[in-house]
Scaffold this active site. Structure first.
Site, short mmCIF file in Angstrom:
data_model
loop_
_atom_site.label_atom_id
_atom_site.label_comp_id
_atom_site.label_asym_id
_atom_site.label_seq_id
_atom_site.Cartn_x
_atom_site.Cartn_y
_atom_site.Cartn_z
N ARG A 243 0.78 -1.13 -0.05
CA ARG A 243 -0.03 0.07 -0.08
C ARG A 243 0.88 1.33 0.04
NH1 ARG A 243 -5.04 1.68 4.10
NH2 ARG A 243 -5.10 -0.60 4.17
N GLY A 246 2.47 1.52 -3.38
CA GLY A 246 1.47 2.10 -4.66
C GLY A 246 0.75 3.58 -4.58
N GLU A 265 -2.47 -2.06 -7.70
CA GLU A 265 -3.05 -3.17 -6.88
C GLU A 265 -2.30 -3.30 -5.35
OE1 GLU A 265 -2.97 -7.49 -7.43
OE2 GLU A 265 -3.34 -6.75 -5.45
N CYS A 302 -2.34 -12.13 -3.06
CA CYS A 302 -3.19 -10.81 -2.65
C CYS A 302 -4.78 -11.03 -2.37
CB CYS A 302 -3.15 -9.74 -3.95
SG CYS A 302 -3.05 -10.58 -5.39
N GLU A 395 -3.78 -5.48 6.58
CA GLU A 395 -3.40 -6.80 6.07
C GLU A 395 -2.00 -7.10 6.95
OE1 GLU A 395 -2.50 -7.97 1.35
OE2 GLU A 395 -1.30 -6.34 2.26
#
Ligand code: NAP
Length: 526
Positions: A243, A246, A265, A302, A395
């Site tokens: 995260r 990205g 993604e 993922c 996550e």
């Protein structure tokens, strides 16, 4: 000292004067012998300039010409499968069957896009004929279709060294659209990147395409990728990873004088919601299936199911114990690189230290000879604690599951409503229960790219209807998919031709429709 490998800048190689880095084998911790030189600024610029120069020629290719090229890449990738088995297993620790399977998936994606562009209807051609006599004003002749967006930067994913790396889904969909591609290799598998990079370049040459069609850049730090994203020639970015990474690239692209789209993604916990019959009627089978999905690939997919929401009670307690026992039996395995293993360790530690979280399966401290081994972990909490502590929604990338016990249906709905954007959500139950829980379906539909019933989310089919995307933070653009033929839409934009003479129109927009594609003509789809 071994030779230093360098970037592929079109048909030439970069020089070896930049900082060098090495990959290591996560199973043994041993550094591999080949050294790789990071691309110098001038090499990044050269790759971008070559791509800019190639863009016009690629945009002018017919669907048949693009299909020939895509199939040549697929054949070349298949042709090096034995080399890939050796290189990818040593750089990632992934087992041979996985590497063979991923090679097939990689070439299969290219062939799927070849079929798509050869058929040609994907361009969404629309024709509105002129109505010169229309009152009060005449209607002009208007025709539109999707055209390639321009040079695309692709960041390789650590967790798919083939299918989401050099010749992965982002590259396949961008080339299929007619865009040149510049790939930033992942630091953890540079040799895999080089082998596939050569396969792509060989296809560029054999199909007589311009050298700027494809380049591969090495960068051991962050500067190469950032310079690439900032280069004015670049028109879009594809990314799979963390995260933070990205988001950083998304922000960088948005801050350019000319902002460009970043299709990143990133993170997803892929929640699973259990309707009451699952724990009363088939708890054991569900727990076994969940364990298989959670530890698959050492949890580094993922779509790994990270959170399971179930009802409180005796059946819930029995499920928790059985699942924790199953997870404790899963053997420790090496993760893809030390950074991912460190992040997993940090995530597990943080979760263990959270108040109101029970540790059911302890991941333990063992990291094996290579320092990258990880064991499965299972945590449990209740809905109120989960809703009160935002960190529990984060996550934990790896084989880790958080079980969340609810008082009943209302709390389950509350959790669904509080979810961040996800790639997937799954519901398990009987069809009649699903009908009774339409409110849950309605909420989840607003949160995810893919909704599953009685199936686990790992295993992403590459096909026409797949959606591998979802609202932020699953991706930076929830209107897109990075898997399946829909991925091509990220790298195309609509262009309308008004009043153009027939002979100057693209073939797809001429009245005679010599390509026989599906189009919308004066509002009629055919
Ligand atoms: P990553 O660190 O985000 O790296 C992905 C790629 O982006 C690499 O090429 C990396 O360069 C580059 N990059 C990252 N941050 C950047 C920045 N700020 N500026 C420029 N370039 C940047 O991801 P990773 O190595 O694959 O894994 C790290 C973590 O990402 C995992 O622990 C996990 O949490 C998460 N992850 C999630 C998924 C998912 O699908 N949900 C998949 C993979 C990883 P370098 O190669 O030079 O580092």
């Amino acid at each position: 000292m071994s030779e230093i490998e360098t970037s592929l800048i079109g048909f030439s190689r970069g020089d070896a004067s930049g900082d060098t880095f090495y990959a290591s084998n996560p199973a043994t911790g041993k550094e591999l012998v080949a050294a790789y030189a990071s691309a110098a600024d001038a090499e990044v610029d050269r790759a971008a300039e070559l791509a800019e120069k190639a863009a016009g020629s690629l945009a002018g290719l017919s669907g048949a010409e693009k299909a020939k090229f895509l199939r040549a890449v697929a054949d070349n990738v298949d042709g090096i499968v034995e080399d890939l088995v050796t290189i990818v297993t040593s750089e990632t620790g992934l087992p041979e069957p996985r590497v063979r399977g991923e090679t097939g998936r990689t070439s299969g994606q290219f062939r799927l896009f070849a079929d798509l562009v050869e058929e040609g209807s994907w361009v969404d051609a629309r024709i509105d004929h002129a109505m010169p006599d229309r009152q009060p004003i005449p209607k002009p002749d208007l025709r539109s279709m999707l055209r390639p967006i321009g040079p695309v930067g692709v960041f390789c994913a650590s967790n798919f060294p083939l299918a989401f790396s050099v010749a992965g889904g982002d590259t396949a969909s961008a080339l299929a659209s007619g865009c040149p591609v510049i790939v930033k290799a992942h630091h953890a598998h540079p040799g895999s990147a080089l082998a596939v990079g050569h396969a792509v370049i060989a296809a560029v040459k054999s199909c007589g395409l311009p050298e700027g069609t494809f380049s591969l850049l090495y960068g051991g730090g962050r500067t190469v990728g950032q310079r690439l994203v900032k280069h004015p020639a670049l028109k879009a970015v594809g990314f799979t990873g963390s995260r933070s990474g990205g988001r950083a690239l998304f922000d960088l692209a948005a801050a350019r004088p000319e902002p460009i789209p970043v299709y990143a993604e990133m993170s997803s916990v892929n929640p699973i919601f259990l309707l009451p019959s699952v724990l009363s009627d088939r708890s054991e089978g569900f727990a076994t299936g969940l364990q298989g999905s959670a530890v698959m690939g050492v949890g580094q997919f993922c779509t790994n199911p990270g959170v399971v929401i179930h009802e409180k009670g005796d059946a819930g307690d029995a499920f928790k114990s059985a699942y924790a026992e199953l997870m404790s039996q899963a053997p420790a395995s090496a993760m893809l690189h030390s950074g991912i293993r460190d992040a997993y360790g940090d995530g597990v530690t943080a979760r263990s230290e959270s108040s109101n979280v029970e540790v059911l399966t302890d991941a333990g401290a063992g990291r094996g000879a290579g320092g990258c081994e990880a064991s499965a972990s299972v945590f449990a909490t209740d809905a109120r604690s989960y809703l009160a502590d935002a960190s529990l929604a984060d996550e934990v990338f790896g084989p880790s599951t958080l079980l969340v016990a609810c008082e009943g249906r209302e709390e389950m709905l509350e959790i669904a409503g509080a979810l961040e954007g996800q790639l997937t959500a799954s519901i398990f139950g009987e069809p009649e229960e699903l009908a009774e829980h339409q409110d849950l379906v309605d909420v989840l539909e607003t949160k995810v790219g893919r909704l599953l019933f009685n199936q686990f989310p790992t295993g992403v089919e590459v096909c026409h209807s797949m959606v591998h995307g979802g609202p932020y933070p699953a991706t930076t653009d929830g209107r897109s998919t990075s898997v399946g033929t829909g991925a091509i839409l990220r790298f195309a934009r609509p262009v309308c031709y008004q009043g153009f003479p027939t002979e100057r129109l693209p073939e797809e927009l001429k009245d005679e429709n010599s390509l026989g594609i599906k189009r919308v003509v004066d509002g009629n789809r055919g």
